[in-house]
Design a protein around this motif. Sequence first.
Motif, PDB file in Angstrom:
ATOM      1  N   GLN A 148       0.388   7.447   0.629  1.00  0.00           N
ATOM      2  CA  GLN A 148      -0.851   8.219   0.700  1.00  0.00           C
ATOM      3  C   GLN A 148      -1.969   7.391   1.321  1.00  0.00           C
ATOM      4  OE1 GLN A 148      -2.240   9.789  -3.036  1.00  0.00           O
ATOM      5  NE2 GLN A 148      -4.097  10.686  -2.129  1.00  0.00           N
ATOM      6  N   GLN A 149      -2.075   6.115   0.937  1.00  0.00           N
ATOM      7  CA  GLN A 149      -3.068   5.243   1.559  1.00  0.00           C
ATOM      8  C   GLN A 149      -2.825   5.115   3.057  1.00  0.00           C
ATOM      9  OE1 GLN A 149      -2.322   1.911  -1.227  1.00  0.00           O
ATOM     10  NE2 GLN A 149      -4.540   1.847  -1.540  1.00  0.00           N
ATOM     11  N   GLU A 179      -1.341   7.356   5.071  1.00  0.00           N
ATOM     12  CA  GLU A 179      -1.705   8.605   5.742  1.00  0.00           C
ATOM     13  C   GLU A 179      -3.210   8.738   5.888  1.00  0.00           C
ATOM     14  OE1 GLU A 179       0.074  11.816   3.648  1.00  0.00           O
ATOM     15  OE2 GLU A 179       2.133  11.129   3.978  1.00  0.00           O
ATOM     16  N   GLU A 180      -3.949   8.396   4.852  1.00  0.00           N
ATOM     17  CA  GLU A 180      -5.408   8.513   4.906  1.00  0.00           C
ATOM     18  C   GLU A 180      -5.999   7.522   5.908  1.00  0.00           C
ATOM     19  OE1 GLU A 180      -6.580   7.917   0.886  1.00  0.00           O
ATOM     20  OE2 GLU A 180      -5.974   9.938   0.230  1.00  0.00           O
ATOM     21  N   PHE A 181      -5.486   6.298   5.898  1.00  0.00           N
ATOM     22  CA  PHE A 181      -6.013   5.289   6.819  1.00  0.00           C
ATOM     23  C   PHE A 181      -5.705   5.661   8.260  1.00  0.00           C
ATOM     24  CE2 PHE A 181      -5.605   1.466   9.380  1.00  0.00           C
ATOM     25  CZ  PHE A 181      -6.777   0.792   9.093  1.00  0.00           C
ATOM     26  N   ASN A 239      -9.243   9.109  14.050  1.00  0.00           N
ATOM     27  CA  ASN A 239     -10.513   9.813  14.275  1.00  0.00           C
ATOM     28  C   ASN A 239     -11.560   8.875  14.854  1.00  0.00           C
ATOM     29  OD1 ASN A 239     -12.382  12.204  13.807  1.00  0.00           O
ATOM     30  ND2 ASN A 239     -13.386  10.649  12.554  1.00  0.00           N
ATOM     31  N   LYS A 244       0.840  -1.192   0.000  1.00  0.00           N
ATOM     32  CA  LYS A 244       0.000   0.000   0.000  1.00  0.00           C
ATOM     33  C   LYS A 244       0.878   1.246   0.000  1.00  0.00           C
ATOM     34  CE  LYS A 244      -3.887  -2.277   2.308  1.00  0.00           C
ATOM     35  NZ  LYS A 244      -4.781  -2.215   1.144  1.00  0.00           N
ATOM     36  N   ALA A 298      -5.153   8.611   9.591  1.00  0.00           N
ATOM     37  CA  ALA A 298      -5.970   9.752  10.019  1.00  0.00           C
ATOM     38  C   ALA A 298      -7.401   9.323  10.325  1.00  0.00           C
ATOM     39  CB  ALA A 298      -5.958  10.839   8.945  1.00  0.00           C
ATOM     40  N   SER A 299      -7.981   8.500   9.463  1.00  0.00           N
ATOM     41  CA  SER A 299      -9.361   8.052   9.664  1.00  0.00           C
ATOM     42  C   SER A 299      -9.486   7.133  10.867  1.00  0.00           C
ATOM     43  CB  SER A 299      -9.872   7.350   8.404  1.00  0.00           C
ATOM     44  OG  SER A 299      -9.882   8.222   7.296  1.00  0.00           O
TER      45      SER A 299
END
Length: 347
Positions: free
Chosen positions: A312-313, A315-317, A323, A309, A319-320
Amino acid sequence: MKMESGWDPDDTWLSETVAGSGSEIAVAGPEDVQDGEFETSDFDASSMSRFGSVSSSIYRHAFENGRRYHKYRHGTYPIPNDETEQNREDLKHAAILELTRGRNFFAPVGDHPQKIIDLGTGTGTWAIEVADMFPSAEVVGCDLSPIQPVWVPSNIRFIIDDIEDEWAHGNNWDLIHIRQVFPAIQDPPGVCRQSFSHIKPGGWIEVQDFGGILRCDDDTLPRDSLLLQFYDMTIEALSKRGIRWTVANDMEEMLRDAGFANIQCKRFKCPIGVWPKAKRLRIVGLYMKLAFGDLIDALAPTIFPALSKSPQQMEEFVASTQNELQTTDAHVYLDYFFWYARRPSAG
């Protein structure tokens, strides 16, 4: 279950269960949580680390993805050793002491053990506390990373070594202690076999660890939870390195195959988040929530490349997932195991 004097009457689930038990944690209602109950005071996070590190030119570190790793046998252990990780280790230590009401171990070593070694000692907190408990004992802490403090009790020393290497730490140990190490190394059975060979007859091994499976007893955790996905991805990614993240769930056969007898297990449910009714378990949950958040950041750089992966994947994962961790109402927990077993006495 018999209640001990001084225990919280709301703590009807006492956190300690036999492995395989179905006991559940009582869930807090609005009336149970006080405003500002866990407000933080002004404090320097660096104070969580003790004094400093052992000084030596051979104890260098490597840096990847903005995190620091041990240089000795670099790549062997998938988790950083920097201050953030050391703080996470201290949080977990505090959580486990709350969970067990102050017990550092359960192996019945008696009142005067003479030789105790802590394999994978990390910051050395457990070993230091045990050295204080048994001032007449020789206590040794062994780790890949030189992150232990300088000012320690006179009966303790730290050594830098790989616990999966051939044993070079002496014989006749009363207690060999291994905490939160096996889910991050390749050869737990080999460590158990070597431990058996160097424990004195009648001595004990104790292995403490999280089960590595996120659990929920009341269906409040959605099946598509990113928190669940994080654990599933961790299991898959580490398996590619020959590491079994969930090894603590079934240590009995491993210990028996190594030669140990009198194998015993205590399982505790370790909440994540401040959802339990009993304040003691809310404190545990607070510590574990903070530690879980740091674990996500620590393991992501290992997990995502192993699963092909992109950054970018990742970092997005991350962060989500962070949260979700902060906002979830799910009543989630991890099992925490104390496996302890005895080397049969000679004859």
